[in-house]
Enzyme design. Structure first.
Site, PDB file in Angstrom:
ATOM      1  N   GLN A 121      78.144  89.604  24.507  1.00 15.14           N
ATOM      2  CA  GLN A 121      78.017  90.834  25.280  1.00 15.14           C
ATOM      3  C   GLN A 121      77.637  91.969  24.328  1.00 15.14           C
ATOM      4  O   GLN A 121      78.385  92.288  23.415  1.00 15.14           O
ATOM      5  CB  GLN A 121      79.358  91.128  25.946  1.00 15.14           C
ATOM      6  CG  GLN A 121      79.429  92.449  26.664  1.00 15.14           C
ATOM      7  CD  GLN A 121      80.870  92.809  26.978  1.00 15.14           C
ATOM      8  OE1 GLN A 121      81.641  91.998  27.464  1.00 15.14           O
ATOM      9  NE2 GLN A 121      81.239  94.035  26.690  1.00 15.14           N
ATOM     10  N   GLY A 122      76.451  92.552  24.531  1.00 16.79           N
ATOM     11  CA  GLY A 122      75.974  93.611  23.642  1.00 16.79           C
ATOM     12  C   GLY A 122      76.110  94.979  24.279  1.00 16.79           C
ATOM     13  O   GLY A 122      75.169  95.500  24.888  1.00 16.79           O
ATOM     14  N   SER A 124      78.831  97.796  22.869  1.00 15.06           N
ATOM     15  CA  SER A 124      79.204  98.843  21.907  1.00 15.06           C
ATOM     16  C   SER A 124      78.172  98.981  20.799  1.00 15.06           C
ATOM     17  O   SER A 124      77.463  98.022  20.457  1.00 15.06           O
ATOM     18  CB  SER A 124      80.541  98.493  21.248  1.00 15.06           C
ATOM     19  OG  SER A 124      81.560  98.479  22.200  1.00 15.06           O
ATOM     20  N   SER A 156      81.180  89.935  20.647  1.00 13.16           N
ATOM     21  CA  SER A 156      81.971  88.702  20.534  1.00 13.16           C
ATOM     22  C   SER A 156      81.061  87.492  20.575  1.00 13.16           C
ATOM     23  O   SER A 156      80.180  87.417  21.435  1.00 13.16           O
ATOM     24  CB  SER A 156      82.965  88.608  21.680  1.00 13.16           C
ATOM     25  OG  SER A 156      83.721  89.774  21.759  1.00 13.16           O
ATOM     26  N   GLU A 240      87.118  92.934  31.968  1.00 12.53           N
ATOM     27  CA  GLU A 240      87.427  92.592  30.579  1.00 12.53           C
ATOM     28  C   GLU A 240      88.847  93.026  30.240  1.00 12.53           C
ATOM     29  O   GLU A 240      89.470  92.518  29.311  1.00 12.53           O
ATOM     30  CB  GLU A 240      86.418  93.327  29.688  1.00 12.53           C
ATOM     31  CG  GLU A 240      86.396  92.908  28.243  1.00 12.53           C
ATOM     32  CD  GLU A 240      85.336  93.674  27.455  1.00 12.53           C
ATOM     33  OE1 GLU A 240      84.706  94.579  28.026  1.00 12.53           O
ATOM     34  OE2 GLU A 240      85.163  93.369  26.277  1.00 12.53           O
TER      35      GLU A 240
END
Lengths: 376, 348
Positions: A121-122, A124, A156, A240
């Site tokens: 997951q991109g 931040s 992650s 999340e």
């Protein structure tokens, strides 16, 4: 009102328990070892193939189509067997599931659910943490592709990922929340560089940073409409935060039972402070199991994810950190030759009040959206 | 597994909420309004809530502990100054030994620190034994050791002790030299498992009472934080205040989940497991409730430290509920004992 198993649930529990007897991979804890992260994909696939993953997701994407409370049973049995927790992917499934077109869902979700495609997951960036909407990674249309330039961090599983759910700015000329779009970006291409981040517990395979320099993604891989990225991000982060999605109950229960075994094996070695720390960690871990049962039951009313996710995340954080303190207290700090596993469990617990939205941001959300306190 | 309330349970909660909102105290001065308190008591009496644990068919209770906990929570939230927990625990004792229902109001006698029921050893009750939640009760039940367990006996009560801890639930002293009358006819003594289950009910009900108190004080504190202005703005707009209240809300929600499970566990699990589950809940709720009530006082600032502010009424009610059958420390020990951790020289 019943916390007990229905006949179907009891049968499911028995089948899972039997399966775990022969199929527990015995991986080390996620919080202490790179070996866990290396073994995560086969574990995910094995759970899925045996019918024990994605219990409450729709059948057409590979889920089991069962009530959410089955996840509680999975977590409890994984903990009982000392098996690794289920992979935490619910937020990606829900984010794509809520925002993508049917066609895009069918392209991506089955592989995500069955564990054959690995995802990261991109979201931040170095300058966009709590203030996510200020992110600067750009996606510019070039023919029927977007060209991506930017820098993501706290990604992650980026080292193992085939795909990235990327949030990027597609329109720099509108207010910051409105100019974002989401994409499924193939990770294995020139123009993407992945660097591992070494965390304070020494683990290097959980988080990475990803540099995009002219990476390309087909326009058809956009999740949702142009400008829908912020709404998708909010769907993702609210899931999340949820212990019911994350399956961490199994991880906490496993740690406290292992610590309990140590104390029972040699009671004279432990003082009242240590025993007390362990007792509170047991109580906290059990609290979270019961809280997740309550939340997942409420979902049978079709209650959607609202601000109570922030309450749940704060509860989960309290548990993780109480368990971390018990690990430090009972497990001890290895100043000489000792095993540093418990030290790593403790160090890892510090991240829980940051990842998925800091505790301070969660408290702001609880104050404004649940307690109705005036804006600051 | 489905831990939602049934429609009947929701209706029960709604009617309890309505009764306490309409007739419960809303100000400290209301506590002295005996006419109002009598109306609340009459409403509770008419509803039959105090008989939920009386024996029904085949000696099973008329309602599960979940229903009793629903009432306890709403009464805690509304600071109801009508007896409930004491009367319910007395009814449970009668049910467990197969004694006929009480003919007059009664409650239960406890040792002086409330950590356990009072047991009369050779006809003598322990020094300082006291009856909890004793308003309108002329007698209390205590335990008497007998072959195979305990019998239950009735002792008469002196006038109420002026309420010093919980302003909504005065205690009463047990009359000096009062006769002790064994309940009869009794079918069987209270076994060790009966006593565990009875304790589990007490822990479940006091946990629910604490959840109610937390909900009540949180709502009062949030209302005040929205209304009270300093520096030209509501104090509830300051993050320092918001974060205290957010932490209180989180502690209350965690407590709600464990208390719900505790209420279910009382009747659904084996006695040992029921005791462990309810002890876990009581430890968690006790620790949370003190923090939440203290936050309630802090948010009210100087006013929160005055007698006329309701914040201390919640705290005082919590302090009583915490002590009945033990608070955080005693119940943490029960949890450890259940898990075989921390021997006899452990945490006592």
């Amino acid at each position: 009102m019943d916390f007990g198993d229905s006949p179907e649930e009891a049968d499911f529990r028995r089948r899972l328990r039997d399966w775990l007897r022969d199929n527990n991979p015995g991986l080390p804890a996620s919080s202490t070892s790179d070996a866990y992260w290396a073994g995560q994909a086969p574990w995910h696939q094995a759970l899925y193939d045996a019918g024990f993953f994605g219990m409450s997701w729709p059948k057409d994407i590979g889920g089991q189509g069962l009530p959410s409370v089955y996840e509680v049973i999975v977590d409890a049995e994984l903990a009982r067997a000392g098996a690794p927790p289920r992979p935490s992917l619910g937020y990606l499934v829900v984010g794509i599931g809520h925002h993508a077109s049917d066609d895009v869902k069918q392209r991506f979700l089955p592989g995500l659910v069955n564990g054959r495609d690995r995802w990261c997951q991109g979201f931040s960036e170095p300058d966009a943490g709590s203030d996510l909407a200020s992110l600067r990674t750009r996606a510019e249309l070039d023919g029927d592709e977007y060209v991506i330039t930017g820098h993501k961090v706290w990604t992650s599983y980026s080292d193992a990922a085939d795909w990235c759910l990327l949030l990027a700015r597609t329109d720099p000329d509108v207010p910051k929340h409105r100019g974002l779009s989401a994409f499924a970006v193939p990770m294995r291409q020139p123009g993407i560089e992945q660097r591992p981040l070494k965390m304070i517990n020494g683990v290097t395979r959980e988080f990475g940073e990803v540099l995009f320099d002219g990476a390309r993604v087909p326009a058809a891989n956009m999740i949702g409409q142009p400008g829908e990225g912020w709404r998708l991000a909010m769907t993702v982060v609210s899931h999340e935060r949820e212990p019911g999605e994350l399956g961490y109950v199994a991880r906490y229960s496993k740690v406290v039972s292992e610590l309990g075994r140590q104390v029972k094996a040699d009671p004279g070695k432990f003082g009242p402070e240590q025993v007390r720390d362990l007792g509170w960690a047991m109580i906290e871990a059990e609290m979270l199991r019961l809280h997740v049962s309550r939340r997942l039951s409420d979902r049978m009313d079709g209650i959607s994810h609202g601000p109570e996710g922030s309450v749940d995340k704060l509860l989960m954080t309290a548990v993780e950190q109480a368990v971390g303190h018990a690990a430090l207290s009972v497990g001890g700090t290895p100043h000489g030759d000792g095993d540093d596993m418990w030290l790593k469990v403790y160090l890892y617990s510090r991240a829980q009040s940051v990842m998925g939205g800091t505790s301070q941001i969660q408290r702001n959300l609880v104050a404004s959206r649940i307690l109705g306190l005036p804006a600051s | 597994m489905d831990v939602r309330f049934s429609p009947e349970q929701q209706a029960l909660r709604d009617s309890a909420a309505q009764a306490v909102d309409r007739l419960g105290p809303h100000t400290v001065r209301d506590l002295e309004d005996t006419e109002r308190a009598a109306k609340l008591d009459a409403a509770v009496e008419a509803s039959g809530w105090r008989e939920l644990r009386a024996a029904g068919e085949g000696r099973a209770p008329l309602a599960s502990a979940v229903e009793a906990a629903i009432i306890a929570e709403e009464m805690g939230r509304g600071l109801a100054d009508a007896p409930f927990v004491g009367a319910t625990l007395a009814a449970e004792l009668r049910r467990l030994v197969g004694a006929p229902p009480a003919t007059a109001r009664e409650t239960v006698g406890f040792v002086a620190d409330l950590s356990a029921p009072a047991v009369a050893d050779r006809g003598t009750l322990p020094a300082g034994a006291v009856a909890i939640d004793a308003r309108h009760s002329a007698s209390a039940l205590v335990l008497v050791p007998v072959e195979g367990g305990h019998a239950v006996a009735e002792v008469s009560l002196d006038a109420s002790i002026p309420a010093e801890v919980d302003l909504t639930r005065p205690a009463a002293t047990i009359a000096a030299g009062a006769g002790m009358e064994r309940l009869g006819p009794v079918e069987q003594p209270l076994t060790a498992d009966d006593l565990r289950r009875w304790t589990a009910l007490g822990l479940g009900l006091t946990s629910a009472d604490l959840v109610g108190v937390m909900r009540g004080v949180l709502s009062v504190a949030c209302e005040y934080a929205g209304a009270r202005r300093q520096y030209g703005v509501a104090i509830g707009s300051f993050q320092a205040v918001q974060h205290m209240l957010a932490d209180a809300c989180v502690a209350m929600e965690g407590s709600r989940s464990v208390a719900l499970h505790a209420a279910w566990a009382v009747d659904a699990l084996a006695a040992e497991e029921a005791l462990a589950a309810t002890a876990m809940a009581k430890a968690y709720c006790s620790r949370a409730a003190r923090m939440v009530c203290e936050t309630g006082i802090q948010v009210h600032g100087g006013i929160g430290n005055t007698w006329d502010c309701m914040a201390h009424v919640y705290l005082r009610r919590a302090l009583l509920a915490i002590d009945v059958l033990g608070g955080a420390g005693a119940n943490l020990q029960r949890v450890l004992d259940h898990n075989g951790i921390g021997g006899a020289d452990g945490l006592r």
